[in-house]
Design an enzyme around this catalytic site. Structure first.
Site, PDB file in Angstrom:
ATOM      1  N   ASP A   1      -3.151  58.115   7.853  1.00  0.00           N
ATOM      2  CA  ASP A   1      -3.559  56.873   7.834  1.00  0.00           C
ATOM      3  C   ASP A   1      -4.287  56.227   8.832  1.00  0.00           C
ATOM      4  OD1 ASP A   1      -0.958  56.059   6.739  1.00  0.00           O
ATOM      5  OD2 ASP A   1      -0.440  56.019   8.698  1.00  0.00           O
TER       6      ASP A   1
ATOM      7  N   GLY B   1      -0.339  56.780   1.094  1.00  0.00           N
ATOM      8  CA  GLY B   1      -0.555  55.719   1.267  1.00  0.00           C
ATOM      9  C   GLY B   1      -2.020  55.085   1.221  1.00  0.00           C
ATOM     10  N   HIS B   2      -3.346  55.395   0.508  1.00  0.00           N
ATOM     11  CA  HIS B   2      -4.439  55.808   0.774  1.00  0.00           C
ATOM     12  C   HIS B   2      -4.952  54.154  -0.543  1.00  0.00           C
ATOM     13  CE1 HIS B   2      -4.629  60.350   0.068  1.00  0.00           C
ATOM     14  NE2 HIS B   2      -4.543  59.783   0.897  1.00  0.00           N
TER      15      HIS B   2
ATOM     16  N   GLN C   1      -1.417  62.653   4.628  1.00  0.00           N
ATOM     17  CA  GLN C   1      -1.171  62.719   5.876  1.00  0.00           C
ATOM     18  C   GLN C   1      -2.244  63.488   6.496  1.00  0.00           C
ATOM     19  OE1 GLN C   1       1.326  64.850   3.416  1.00  0.00           O
ATOM     20  NE2 GLN C   1       1.688  61.962   3.285  1.00  0.00           N
TER      21      GLN C   1
ATOM     22  N   LYS D   1      -8.287  57.877   5.179  1.00  0.00           N
ATOM     23  CA  LYS D   1      -9.365  58.320   4.454  1.00  0.00           C
ATOM     24  C   LYS D   1      -9.271  58.068   2.721  1.00  0.00           C
ATOM     25  CE  LYS D   1      -5.281  61.367   4.118  1.00  0.00           C
ATOM     26  NZ  LYS D   1      -4.562  60.662   5.624  1.00  0.00           N
TER      27      LYS D   1
HETATM   28  P1  IMP Z   1       7.891  62.741   5.087  1.00  0.00           P
HETATM   29  O1  IMP Z   1       5.978  63.035   5.172  1.00  0.00           O
HETATM   30  O2  IMP Z   1       7.988  61.584   4.370  1.00  0.00           O
HETATM   31  O3  IMP Z   1       9.002  64.277   4.653  1.00  0.00           O
HETATM   32  O4  IMP Z   1       7.832  62.113   7.049  1.00  0.00           O
HETATM   33  C1  IMP Z   1       7.195  63.222   7.506  1.00  0.00           C
HETATM   34  C2  IMP Z   1       6.261  62.140   8.835  1.00  0.00           C
HETATM   35  O5  IMP Z   1       5.559  61.851   8.225  1.00  0.00           O
HETATM   36  C3  IMP Z   1       6.781  61.229   9.241  1.00  0.00           C
HETATM   37  O6  IMP Z   1       6.934  60.549  10.256  1.00  0.00           O
HETATM   38  C4  IMP Z   1       6.489  60.344   7.769  1.00  0.00           C
HETATM   39  O7  IMP Z   1       6.156  59.035   8.563  1.00  0.00           O
HETATM   40  C5  IMP Z   1       5.207  60.786   8.340  1.00  0.00           C
HETATM   41  N1  IMP Z   1       4.094  60.089   7.309  1.00  0.00           N
HETATM   42  C6  IMP Z   1       3.983  61.121   5.704  1.00  0.00           C
HETATM   43  N2  IMP Z   1       3.069  60.839   5.076  1.00  0.00           N
HETATM   44  C7  IMP Z   1       2.691  60.164   5.829  1.00  0.00           C
HETATM   45  C8  IMP Z   1       1.360  59.736   6.106  1.00  0.00           C
HETATM   46  O8  IMP Z   1       0.803  59.482   4.914  1.00  0.00           O
HETATM   47  N3  IMP Z   1       0.678  58.973   6.716  1.00  0.00           N
HETATM   48  C9  IMP Z   1       1.140  58.589   8.104  1.00  0.00           C
HETATM   49  N4  IMP Z   1       2.634  59.370   8.438  1.00  0.00           N
HETATM   50  C10 IMP Z   1       2.738  59.826   7.146  1.00  0.00           C
END
Ligand code: IMP
Length: 424
Positions: A13, A40-41, A224, A16
């Site tokens: 977040d 989520g971009h 991420q 990017k």
């Molecule tokens: P998952 O990727 O849904 O398995 O989540 C694993 C961890 O990564 C959790 O703490 C999510 O909140 C975090 N996470 C996954 N995708 C994002 C993102 O795009 N931005 C920020 N945190 C993320």
């Protein structure tokens, strides 16, 4: 050959989407290498907000070819929804969007397991997005995953999914104590999306290779952030892929010597969604101010983000793993009204500054962040387009980031809008 990689240097977040969108104005190709619809971009262009989860941010530029690499896990439902939204906004994807034939597919049972595991074990919960990301990568590593190429052979696809569902239905009843899934209705719904997705299947590694040989300008987009990397992040509170630069090689099939720029997207403060260590977190009025001013709510799940001061030990560690050549600093304007701004320069354990980034919960609970306090600039930065025009206090903040991280700042984002950026 010109390949630039853009990735999040913190816990995701960082903004990017805006940086990739900006760079893609002069790019030929944008490729995404890992993660799925957990990302989520958010991109704002001429006042219109676009949130992309799966499709690369370059799609908003009609001249750019977008690729989704083999390292990405594709949720057909999310893909088709996003495609329809883009079309509704008048964005043509025809002949400019491709998905790797080797990319893995997220099935409904992956999302069910993700949510069931999180709710069954709230103490150890990761705080996932519930998008089925982890369970889909489990199937990939277990070598039972369904890949994009499998969509082309309906009979064998049906058999493979039937086998997997039989296994998972057993886990649902015997281990997770939840309802089983009906194959026929699940498969029928799945196939409706599959038929829309088939035309997008391509050998994306070959496409990138040809583009590189033809001297095209390629942007590689991470999702991420580095501290959510399954190997180098704050394990187990991480995602299940490799957002770090090395992940781009495996997630796209690009040779390691291809990159000429590795851009760290760094938010001017820190945020994190989900659980796990966050040493500079401010669970107080400062954190609340950062959240309110920075609109820190997840673009995918809407969850409030945890907020805190900029952590340059994280950036130093992230630079060590990724080899950043440039920084794109985002959301600097969020700090406009702070009289004092803190920067974490390192962590201490037992009074001693530590060199190695903590690895376990025990190590994290023993550390104390060291802060430098800087004077805020207390001014709006709106409309500023050069470094020289920034207030002295802002330039001191930037110099401190460069001094500690040893990476130069090349872009400064002052609002979500594409135009509101200082390019150095
Ligand atoms: P998952 O990727 O849904 O398995 O989540 C694993 C961890 O990564 C959790 O703490 C999510 O909140 C975090 N996470 C996954 N995708 C994002 C993102 O795009 N931005 C920020 N945190 C993320």
């Amino acid at each position: 050959m010109s390949v630039t990689i853009v990735l999040g240097s913190q816990w995701g977040d960082e903004g990017k989407g805006k940086i990739v969108d900006l760079l893609s104005q002069s790019a030929d190709m944008v490729a995404r290498y890992q993660g799925g619809a957990n990302a989520g971009h958010t991109i704002v262009f001429r006042g219109k907000q676009h949130i992309l989860h799966l499709i690369p941010s370059g799609i908003l530029n009609p001249e750019v070819v977008c690729l989704i690499g083999n390292g990405v896990v594709i949720d057909p439902e999310a893909f088709v929804k996003e495609l329809n939204e883009l079309h509704a906004h008048g964005i043509d994807t025809n002949g400019r969007l491709f998905i790797s034939s080797r990319a893995q597919i997220i099935l409904p049972y992956h999302k069910i397991i993700d949510k069931a595991l999180e709710s069954a074990n709230t103490i150890k919960a990761i705080g996932t997005t519930g998008r089925g990301i982890g369970p889909a990568y489990v199937d990939k590593a277990s070598r039972i995953g369904i890949r994009m190429i499998d969509l082309l052979n309906e009979k064998s696809l049906e058999n493979k999914i039937k086998d997997n569902l039989e296994h998972y239905n057993c886990e649902f009843t015997k281990v997770l104590n939840i309802d089983t899934l009906n194959f026929d209705s699940m498969f029928e719904e799945f196939m409706a999306n599959v038929n829309i997705m088939k035309p997008f299947i391509a050998d994306t590694a070959l496409m990138i290779s040809k583009a590189m040989k033809a001297g095209k300008k390629i942007i590689v987009e991470g999702a991420q952030g580095a501290l959510l990397d399954v190997d180098h992040g704050t394990y187990p509170f991480v995602t299940s892929s490799n957002p770090t630069a090395g992940g781009a090689c495996t997630g796209l099939g690009i040779p390691p010597n291809s990159f000429d720029k590795i851009i760290a997207v760094v938010k001017a403060y820190c945020t994190r969604v989900g659980n796990g260590p966050f040493p500079t977190e401010q669970i107080n009025s400062i954190g609340e101010r950062l959240r309110a001013t920075g609109s820190e709510f997840g673009a995918t799940t809407g969850r409030p983000r945890r907020c805190g001061w900029l952590d340059l030990f994280v950036l130093k560690y992230s630079t060590m793993i990724n080899g950043f050549t440039d920084i794109a600093l985002t959301k600097l304007d969020v700090l406009n009204d702070f009289e004092e701004i803190k920067i974490c320069s390192g962590y201490k354990t037992g009074g001693e500054i530590i060199e190695s980034y903590p690895t376990s919960s025990e190590e994290f609970s023993a550390i104390e962040p060291e802060y430098i306090t800087m004077k805020g600039w207390m001014k709006s930065l709106s409309g500023i387009r050069t470094l020289e025009a920034l207030p002295n206090e802002t330039r001191e903040y930037l110099s401190k980031i460069e001094e500690i991280s040893q990476v130069k700042i090349s872009y400064i984002s002052l609002s979500p809008d594409r135009e509101d950026t200082i390019i150095i």
